[in-house]
Design an enzyme around this catalytic site. Structure first.
Site, PDB file in Angstrom:
ATOM      1  N   GLY A 239      40.885-106.743 -98.095  1.00  0.00           N
ATOM      2  CA  GLY A 239      39.761-106.059 -97.474  1.00  0.00           C
ATOM      3  C   GLY A 239      40.056-105.307 -96.194  1.00  0.00           C
ATOM      4  O   GLY A 239      39.181-104.574 -95.703  1.00  0.00           O
ATOM      5  N   PRO A 276      46.051-108.115-100.064  1.00  0.00           N
ATOM      6  CA  PRO A 276      45.811-106.759 -99.578  1.00  0.00           C
ATOM      7  C   PRO A 276      45.987-105.732-100.700  1.00  0.00           C
ATOM      8  O   PRO A 276      46.906-105.845-101.504  1.00  0.00           O
ATOM      9  CB  PRO A 276      46.894-106.574 -98.505  1.00  0.00           C
ATOM     10  CG  PRO A 276      48.022-107.446 -98.973  1.00  0.00           C
ATOM     11  CD  PRO A 276      47.373-108.634 -99.642  1.00  0.00           C
ATOM     12  N   CYS A 344      30.268 -81.423-115.143  1.00  0.00           N
ATOM     13  CA  CYS A 344      28.843 -81.041-115.160  1.00  0.00           C
ATOM     14  C   CYS A 344      27.954 -82.119-114.546  1.00  0.00           C
ATOM     15  O   CYS A 344      27.138 -82.734-115.240  1.00  0.00           O
ATOM     16  CB  CYS A 344      28.416 -80.757-116.588  1.00  0.00           C
ATOM     17  SG  CYS A 344      29.506 -79.576-117.364  1.00  0.00           S
TER      18      CYS A 344
HETATM   19  C1  PLP Z   1      39.477-105.834-104.556  1.00  0.00           C
HETATM   20  C2  PLP Z   1      39.957-107.165-104.165  1.00  0.00           C
HETATM   21  C3  PLP Z   1      40.998-107.297-103.225  1.00  0.00           C
HETATM   22  C4  PLP Z   1      41.616-106.124-102.517  1.00  0.00           C
HETATM   23  O1  PLP Z   1      40.748-105.527-101.620  1.00  0.00           O
HETATM   24  P1  PLP Z   1      41.287-104.378-100.618  1.00  0.00           P
HETATM   25  O2  PLP Z   1      40.080-103.973 -99.895  1.00  0.00           O
HETATM   26  O3  PLP Z   1      41.849-103.296-101.458  1.00  0.00           O
HETATM   27  O4  PLP Z   1      42.324-105.005 -99.747  1.00  0.00           O
HETATM   28  C5  PLP Z   1      41.457-108.571-102.957  1.00  0.00           C
HETATM   29  N1  PLP Z   1      40.918-109.664-103.552  1.00  0.00           N
HETATM   30  C6  PLP Z   1      39.907-109.572-104.438  1.00  0.00           C
HETATM   31  C7  PLP Z   1      39.353-110.805-105.055  1.00  0.00           C
HETATM   32  C8  PLP Z   1      39.393-108.330-104.779  1.00  0.00           C
HETATM   33  O5  PLP Z   1      38.381-108.244-105.645  1.00  0.00           O
END
Ligand code: PLP
Length: 422
Positions: A239, A276, A344
């Protein structure tokens, strides 16, 4: 350090002119920098040097086999959310003991695949999933090592479609159910309770939600240990946000994130897991496209490009911002453009009122920060061939996903006799 740079009036990825890639492969095309991918992974990993940490790259951000292989060679593990992603991770040479499996809807087949491979951890998201996993693991006479994905009810900012750690989101088990579910898991055959997991959202631009999450989870880990569970792992999910060049404050650097996490988790005595995605792949890639037409209007100047929302859906889906740059900028005054694709749908708009050098039909543009959640979400809407991908390393480049031709696209479809003979 940036690896998409203007040199002698032409935009390059590392040492390759983007115009050479457009010439050789055609457009639209995703272009990734191997040096950037490697550097982003290394910087993230370095933050946790000397600690017991598994960096499980989130495969869904960019799941190309070449990208996964590059990261595998640097020691990355994988966070997968489907049997397909698991198969990719294994094919890329990622060791099963570095693979964690997340997602709210794992099927029996996917569980069997993961149990046969011997993955490191299932992140379990519901009581029903726990029962299913127990049944299958017991049938196979193996143990599934699990963590529950706990919903800490922390708002993590970002867009509502990518916020996952609030009560009302579909993800994880409710905070108040955690101790009961852990107790249930400890009694089930085929289940080995191993840790706790969270993932609070994506494109998070502050450390504070993480810090609050760690504090809450720290309390839960203490409770669970008191209940007699051996909690060995703490998966903090992914995240961490990236700069998109949209004028907002830059998110914290991975080094600052690591420093905070190390301090906040110091006393927990756990193995840390990270997932990550965007922070590794996002700014390692760009979507290269060619202007088909310019369309001057009374109020807006449109730049109609050969990339569309089916190639890069983030602007249409989340209102996401991507920096736009001319590959060979012309000198002189800038013009304000709305940049749109040929699909479109009015949503097929990449950017509005961007000041750019004067553009003409045939000129190349790039959409920056498109290495994560770009190619992986591409589709063939309007029967536009799935966008290809190219990886650059120094002065070399290679096609790492081919553009299918029309025959290949149509070859998966059949017209049944009851229609043909009607
Ligand atoms: C999407 C996701 C991630 C990665 O998130 P990023 O924002 O790309 O770092 C990690 N763990 C889970 C469970 C996810 O669904």
């Amino acid at each position: 350090m940036r690896y998409f740079l203007q040199k002698n009036g032409a935009l390059h990825c590392e040492d390759v002119a983007l115009s050479d890639i457009a010439e050789a492969v055609g457009t639209p095309v995703y272009v990734y920098s191997a040096a950037t991918l490697a550097r982003h992974y290394d910087v993230f990993a370095k933050g946790f040097d000397g600690t017991d940490a598994l960096i499980a790259y989130s495969v869904k951000a960019n799941s190309n086999l070449a990208v996964l292989t590059l990261l595998a060679k640097r020691g990355a593990g994988a966070d997968v959310v489907s049997g397909g992603e698991l198969t990719r991770a294994l094919r890329a040479g990622i060791s099963p003991n570095k693979i964690v499996f997340s997602g709210v809807g794992k099927t029996g087949d996917e569980m069997r695949l993961a149990l046969s491979a011997g993955i490191y951890q299932f992140n379990v998201e519901s009581a029903a999933e726990l029962e299913a996993l127990s049944n299958i693991a017991a049938q196979m006479k193996v143990n599934a090592s699990i963590a529950f994905r706990v919903n800490p009810d922390v708002a993590a900012g970002g867009h509502e479609k990518i916020s996952t750690g609030k009560k009302e989101n579909k993800f994880g088990i409710a905070w108040d159910d955690a101790r009961v579910l852990y107790a249930r898991a400890a009694k089930l055959p085929g289940i080995r309770v191993q840790g706790v997991d969270v993932h609070i959202g994506s494109q998070i631009t502050q450390l504070e939600p993480y810090e609050r999450t760690i504090e809450k989870i720290g309390g839960l880990i203490a409770d669970l240990r008191q209940d007699g569970h051996a909690i060995e792992t703490f998966d903090l999910g992914g995240g961490l946000g990236i700069p998109y060049g949209d004028g907002t404050a830059d998110p914290p650097l991975p080094s600052a994130y690591a420093k905070m996490v190390r301090r906040a988790t110091d006393a927990l005595d756990v193995r840390l897991i990270f997932e990550p995605g965007r922070v590794i792949a996002g700014n390692a890639g760009a979507l290269l496209s060619r202007v088909i037409y310019t369309k001057p209007g009374e109020t807006r100047n449109f730049l109609i490009v050969d990339a569309a929302m089916n190639d890069l859906i983030r602007p249409a889906l989340y209102g996401a911002y991507h920096g736009v740059e001319a590959v060979s900028p012309k000198p002189g005054d800038t013009v304000s453009y709305d940049i749109v694709g040929p699909v479109c749908e009015s949503g097929d708009t990449f950017a509005v009122q961007r000041n750019m050098p004067q553009m003409s039909a045939g000129d190349l543009v790039v959409f920056h920060s498109a290495g994560a959640y770009g190619a992986v979400q591409a589709n063939q809407y309007n029967t536009r061939p799935l966008v290809p991908e190219v990886l650059v390393s120094g002065g070399e480049f290679a096609i790492i996903r081919k553009r299918p031709d029309y025959e290949q696209i149509l070859s998966t479809e059949t017209v049944p006799d009851f229609i043909k003979n009607r």
